[in-house]
Design a protein around this motif. Sequence first.
Motif, PDB file in Angstrom:
ATOM      1  N   HIS A  20      50.607  45.959  34.382  1.00 18.23           N
ATOM      2  CA  HIS A  20      49.664  45.240  33.661  1.00 18.23           C
ATOM      3  C   HIS A  20      50.503  45.020  32.122  1.00 18.23           C
ATOM      4  CE1 HIS A  20      45.541  47.062  33.734  1.00 18.23           C
ATOM      5  NE2 HIS A  20      45.765  47.036  34.915  1.00 18.23           N
ATOM      6  N   ASP A  22      50.749  42.960  29.684  1.00 19.34           N
ATOM      7  CA  ASP A  22      51.071  43.278  28.170  1.00 19.34           C
ATOM      8  C   ASP A  22      51.835  42.216  28.157  1.00 19.34           C
ATOM      9  OD1 ASP A  22      48.119  44.373  29.466  1.00 19.34           O
ATOM     10  OD2 ASP A  22      48.409  45.949  27.848  1.00 19.34           O
ATOM     11  N   HIS A  92      43.745  39.150  33.658  1.00 19.40           N
ATOM     12  CA  HIS A  92      43.480  40.341  32.619  1.00 19.40           C
ATOM     13  C   HIS A  92      42.915  39.969  31.282  1.00 19.40           C
ATOM     14  CE1 HIS A  92      44.321  45.366  31.179  1.00 19.40           C
ATOM     15  NE2 HIS A  92      45.326  44.433  30.771  1.00 19.40           N
ATOM     16  N   HIS A  96      43.968  39.461  25.777  1.00 19.97           N
ATOM     17  CA  HIS A  96      44.326  40.310  25.899  1.00 19.97           C
ATOM     18  C   HIS A  96      42.679  41.388  25.129  1.00 19.97           C
ATOM     19  CE1 HIS A  96      45.109  45.227  25.975  1.00 19.97           C
ATOM     20  NE2 HIS A  96      45.662  44.284  27.610  1.00 19.97           N
ATOM     21  N   HIS A 221      52.402  49.499  32.839  1.00 23.46           N
ATOM     22  CA  HIS A 221      53.222  48.267  31.842  1.00 23.46           C
ATOM     23  C   HIS A 221      54.874  47.894  31.348  1.00 23.46           C
ATOM     24  CE1 HIS A 221      48.903  49.951  31.032  1.00 23.46           C
ATOM     25  NE2 HIS A 221      48.297  48.669  30.275  1.00 23.46           N
TER      26      HIS A 221
HETATM   27 ZN    ZN Z   1      46.187  45.172  29.040  1.00 26.87          ZN
END
Ligand code: ZN
Length: 274
Positions: A20, A22, A92, A96, A221
């Motif tokens: 992910h 992010d 995703h 976010h 992440h």
């Molecule tokens: Zn995330």
Amino acid sequence: MSAPSRWPEEARCVICVTVHMDGPAVEAGKGLNHLGIHSRGRYAARRGIPRSLEVLARHGIPATYFMCGYDAELYPGLMRDVHAAGHEIAAHGYRHEGWELGDEEVGLLERTHAILSDCVGEAPVGWCSPSGRKSAVTLPTLRRLGYVYDCSEKDEDLPYLASIGGAMAEDFIILPNNTVSLDDAPLYVQGQASAAEALANWLEELEAIAAGDGYLHFIIHPRAGYGSGTPARMAAADRFLAAAKAVPGVAFVTLKELAAHCLAQPGTWRSPRG
Ligand SMILES: [Zn+2]
């Protein structure tokens, strides 16, 4: 004689590695400037994602990368690098979004879908909710856009067919990620774990899952702060993947590959308890 495998490649245990990103999208969604402590998302783009690509290439493991539309607009070349390395790009959120979206939700799902599709030349078919937020329009919209799986849920050990509009869908599967200790963020944030402690957790889960249902969903992440982007933490993920590769009967597949495998025989994946 052992029972026939339910997994691709006749594996005894299937492992899905998900990354992910992010990136700065997380801070942008909170209205923060990407400065100081709020620049940890940028670390994912500069260091964490390249580091993860090196580790996965060395092990020959395909992964699923969950990307925000905002991050793809900032770093289109990075998205293409990940895709060109043979990994799956999945959606995703735009910034976010972990909050209620109301009338904005459909437009944001469509916007991120278009950004990711245009960026890498292939439409995503998978989605994971940022922070777990979903509504009654989420899955119908994703299905309309051509998605076939959601991996936001934490309510089962095995994949199961989604319920959409009150009916069980035979063309859309839930690929749960229920194991909190296979997600780096809770270990490093709430658990305040060291990298060695996180690795010990992951190895315990690997042993139990490989001996049990055989579906392991590993999440990292690549950002600084709550993720595994930094050197010692990525080294722990690297050691975990080496250990997982050594388990007999293990197959590494992307979530897209697993979804296609499951949906080829939907009758096998009806929700056992509704
Ligand atoms: Zn995330």
